[in-house]
Scaffold this active site. Structure first.
Site, PDB file in Angstrom:
ATOM      1  CG  ASP A 162      35.498  46.796  46.731  1.00  0.00           C
ATOM      2  OD1 ASP A 162      35.521  48.013  46.984  1.00  0.00           O
ATOM      3  OD2 ASP A 162      34.705  46.298  45.928  1.00  0.00           O
ATOM      4  CD  GLU A 382      36.814  47.536  37.483  1.00  0.00           C
ATOM      5  OE1 GLU A 382      36.224  47.600  38.576  1.00  0.00           O
ATOM      6  OE2 GLU A 382      36.710  46.557  36.707  1.00  0.00           O
TER       7      GLU A 382
END
Length: 442
Positions: A162, A382
């Site tokens: 992103d 993550e």
């Protein structure tokens, strides 16, 4: 024996299972994400092939008529407003009736389907999913293809990376709108580990503009990404194998794979790395993103370019240390803790690991050991600090658990692969969370 680490990985996947698919994270990502499910299927195939097949078929149940596979399929049982931007923002439904987003993510799904089939051969599954995978590629080729033979993306979220510094230049021309008040991520993860409010506001402005065209025309962000294009090429290579297994002609897929590889070499490569390209201006967006190493997965990549990428992986990214930073540590934009601006991610490392396994197996082994070391040190986080292995972002993250299971099956713990490449042969049904205990891993 695959040990306690593999058992912990399965527990994460069981806890994140939601009847027919796996959520990336219970707290922050409560719906089904596109490339997350592909990676989860790859790992789940090692212990529950039926669950892996369900993962992919559930996702493709939200495929649009034009062939696109949306990057989010929303769970209608999740309270409105629990995730932003949610279904009320995207305001669209798939033919199945599922509320979805309107953008896509890298097409790693054909590779996942093939890996699931190899783990537990099922010709019926292949015949069922093959036309859906072909439709996905057709959408990308026709709706997102360029005269140069490349595929463009219309939003940083479509890259999967992103807030990569690779997008700083094209994002600078996007007028940010109000978004900070709508953010839900900062309630779960420190702001120091996430995109800035200004970046997020630009993401929302781009998504809104694309939505308002009926999901047809790119706005201010129109970029040819090396990771996305490499995934498209690998999908065509894999579809050739699936077509052959289904008794169909694989040659069109071979031709498509050769074409995308040639286009990437001509238009995206420079100075030891593949870079993104502004699709409108044709300007190469030179950066130090590890996305530029993913074309190592392309089997027909010229040997001299593959060797140059390996040199960059060693010199710029320092993979001999066992981790792959998402952005080169020597670059001024590097940040070891902020999302895609430097931390090491298991999925990105896994992709490059795949590209190295048949080119430099010694370096592939180093990355495999590094992925295992990261989750052993900090759990299935993550993402990770590439130097300290400190975990960031969500805990119990599904693709970290799933892909480590795949690494264990292929590489093993301490370099000794699991017997037969399988962690467990499934004997029962898919089951519900809580039905699988410590005994499942041999």
């Amino acid at each position: 024996m695959i040990g306690h680490l593999g058992q912990r990985a399965v527990r994460v996947l069981v806890a994140n299972w939601d009847r027919s698919y796996t959520v990336p994270s219970r707290r922050l990502y409560p719906h089904q994400w596109s490339w997350d499910s592909a990676f989860v299927a790859i790992g789940s195939a090692r212990w529950s092939p039926r669950r892996a097949r369900s993962e992919l078929l559930s996702l493709f149940g939200s495929q649009w008529r034009d062939g696109r596979v949306p990057h989010i399929a929303f769970n209608p049982e999740i309270q409105d407003g629990s995730y932003f931007p949610g279904p009320e923002f995207w305001d669209v439904r798939a033919p199945s009736g599922s509320a979805t987003s309107g953008i896509v993510q890298p097409p790693v799904h054909a590779l996942a389907a093939w890996r699931v089939h190899l783990a537990d051969p099922d010709s019926g599954f292949l015949r069922r999913i093959y036309p859906r995978l072909v439709a996905q590629q057709h959408f990308l080729r026709t709706a997102r293809g360029s005269e140069q033979g490349l595929i463009h993306i219309v939003h940083p979220w479509e890259s999967g990376m992103d807030n990569s510094p690779a997008w700083d230049t094209p994002l600078a021309s996007v007028e940010p709108g109000p978004a900070g008040a709508s953010r839900r991520d900062l309630g779960h993860v420190s702001a120091d580990e996430r995109p800035t409010d200004q970046d997020y506001a630009r993401y929302i402005a781009l998504a809104r503009a694309y939505r308002d065209t009926g999901y047809r025309r790119a706005g201010a962000f129109c970029v040819e990404d090396p990771l996305f294009n490499a995934a498209y090429g690998v999908a065509e290579v894999t579809l050739a194998k699936i077509a052959k297994a289904c008794g169909l002609d694989p040659e069109p897929h071979h031709q498509a794979a050769a074409a995308i590889t040639a286009a990437m070499v001509e238009h995206l490569y420079d100075d030891g790395l593949f870079h993104a390209r502004d699709a409108r201006s044709g300007i190469l967006l030179r950066s130090h993103s590890a996305a530029g190493l993913v074309p190592l997965m392309l089997p027909d990549l010229p040997r001299d370019l593959a060797n140059a990428l390996i040199g960059s992986a060693l010199d710029r990214f320092g993979i001999k240390q066992g981790t792959l930073p998402s952005y080169a540590p020597g670059a001024p934009e590097f940040d070891p803790a902020r999302y895609w601006r430097g931390p090491s991610w298991i999925n990105l490392t896994w992709l490059v690991w795949q590209g190295l396994r048949h080119r430099r197996p010694d370096l592939a082994d180093v990355l495999a050991d590094g992925m295992i070391a990261a989750v052993s040190r900090s759990g299935f986080r993550e993402y990770f600090d590439p130097f300290t292995l400190h975990g960031h972002g969500c805990a119990d993250f599904s693709w970290s658990a799933a892909l480590v299971l795949d690494v264990i099956a292929e590489h093993g713990l301490n370099g000794v692969p699991a017997a037969g490449g399988q962690i467990r042969q499934e004997t029962g049904g898919i089951g519900e969370p809580g039905e699988i205990g410590d005994h499942v891993l041999a």
